[in-house]
Design an enzyme around this catalytic site. Structure first.
Site, mmCIF file in Angstrom:
data_model
loop_
_atom_site.group_PDB
_atom_site.id
_atom_site.type_symbol
_atom_site.label_atom_id
_atom_site.label_comp_id
_atom_site.label_asym_id
_atom_site.label_seq_id
_atom_site.Cartn_x
_atom_site.Cartn_y
_atom_site.Cartn_z
ATOM 1 C CG ASP A 1 41.409 27.325 31.135
ATOM 2 O OD1 ASP A 1 41.856 27.910 32.152
ATOM 3 O OD2 ASP A 1 40.227 26.926 31.039
ATOM 4 C CB ILE A 2 46.877 27.779 33.988
ATOM 5 C CG1 ILE A 2 46.345 29.100 34.554
ATOM 6 C CG2 ILE A 2 47.950 28.016 32.941
ATOM 7 C CD1 ILE A 2 47.406 29.889 35.307
ATOM 8 C CB THR B 1 49.427 40.563 45.770
ATOM 9 O OG1 THR B 1 48.937 41.854 46.127
ATOM 10 C CG2 THR B 1 48.614 39.513 46.516
ATOM 11 C CE1 TYR C 1 44.620 39.562 43.128
ATOM 12 C CE2 TYR C 1 45.315 40.994 44.925
ATOM 13 C CZ TYR C 1 45.588 40.370 43.725
ATOM 14 O OH TYR C 1 46.809 40.550 43.114
ATOM 15 C CE LYS D 1 48.373 36.653 43.165
ATOM 16 N NZ LYS D 1 48.761 36.137 41.821
ATOM 17 C CD1 TRP E 1 50.162 48.939 45.585
ATOM 18 C CD2 TRP E 1 50.622 51.132 45.620
ATOM 19 N NE1 TRP E 1 49.616 49.455 46.728
ATOM 20 C CE2 TRP E 1 49.867 50.799 46.784
ATOM 21 C CE3 TRP E 1 51.032 52.449 45.432
ATOM 22 C CZ2 TRP E 1 49.519 51.743 47.737
ATOM 23 C CZ3 TRP E 1 50.680 53.386 46.396
ATOM 24 C CH2 TRP E 1 49.926 53.044 47.530
#
Length: 299
Positions: free
Chosen positions: A44-45, A109, A133, A137, A158
């Site tokens: 679990d990072i 992303t 989101y 990121k 994508w």
């Protein structure tokens, strides 16, 4: 992969149960490398102590972090969960690498960008994410910067591959069910075939081990841009050609506003991948990947 690279190099793939993580583990093992495949149950990072203990025990040479919170719309209501997975977890990995050595490649992303542009987004362009989101990121990208040359951010877009949680699978499944299809036609980007990205990440990891100079951020995606609606059209036509669909279904193009997603996506998220080309990397042939995915999906 570089056949001259020492196969004793130890790799840690976090998020190994996901679409990209599984591909990385498969390719690394096929290449004869020592691989630690860590899914959420194994590591679990988001737990700083667990990350420190795991890395201290195994001392990986290269970590590729594929673990992430990727539910873009749900993140608008689950801010804490998104930031825990996409920011704090990356910070834990970077801190452990700083203390015990090792190199970290962080997957990011196109959603760190916003607004229209008359060219592809370059690595140095200003970022302005439109969603929780994307913001989470971006925070993860910034957490890697403390590592200097031992850290690398690779932005992609994508992504699809050998799994069932991506755009082509959703569209094809709905087409096979005879459902009506409405797809956004005012967001433009570049699809990326996961096996191509995995191969590229391994090459970059090898470059880091060998001490080659790399930029702190690198863009990698497919080389041709289109809208989601155009992408869906390519998919169903190829599926028809391969005999998966008896006929090419009608797909209604809609605006982002009409579609009504909770999170705002960038209308233009085409990545300029010239730096990747300059490093000798081949951009993703996503159309060939799409054809291969459809063939494999038939069994």
């Amino acid at each position: 992969m570089n056949a001259n690279t020492n196969l004793s190099t130890k790799w840690l793939i976090t998020g190994a149960g996901g679409l990209l993580g599984q591909e990385l583990v498969t390719q690394l093992r096929a290449g004869g490398y020592a691989v630690l495949a860590a899914d959420r149950k194994t590591l679990d990072i988001t737990d700083a102590q667990a990350v420190t203990a795991f890395i201290k025990k195994h001392l990986p040479d290269v970590i590729i972090n594929c673990a992430a919170y990727t539910a873009v719309d749900a993140a608008e209501q689950q801010n804490n969960a998104a930031f825990m997975a996409n920011h704090m977890a990356v910070e834990h990995l970077a801190t452990a690498c700083t203390r015990m050595g090792g190199r970290l490649i962080q997957i990011s992303t196109d959603y760190v960008f916003s607004g229209p542009l008359n060219r592809g987004w370059q690595e140095r362009d200003p970022v302005a994410p439109l969603s929780v989101y994307g913001t989470s990121k971006l925070a993860g990208e910034q957490a890697v910067q403390v590592l200097g040359s031992n850290g690398l951010v690779v932005r992609t877009s994508w992504l699809f591959g050998r799994g069932n949680r991506h755009f082509p699978e959703v569209i094809l499944r709905r087409a096979l069910n005879g459902d009506s299809l409405r797809v956004v036609n005012d967001q433009t980007g570049c699809p990326t075939w996961a096996p191509d990205l995995a191969n590229t990440l391994i090459t970059l990891g090898i470059h880091m081990v060998e001490g080659r100079t790399l930029p702190p951020i690198l863009h990698y995606s497919g080389s041709s841009a289109l809208t989601w609606w155009q992408y869906a059209q390519v998919l169903v036509r190829e599926a028809h050609t391969q005999g998966l669909l008896a006929a090419v279904p009608a797909i209604t193009p809609v605006s982002s506003a009409e579609f009504g997603a909770k999170a705002t996506r960038p209308q233009w998220s085409v990545l300029d991948c010239q730096q990747a080309r300059d490093l000798g990397l081949t951009l993703s042939d996503w159309r060939a990947g799409l054809s291969q995915w459809l063939q494999e999906r038939q069994g």
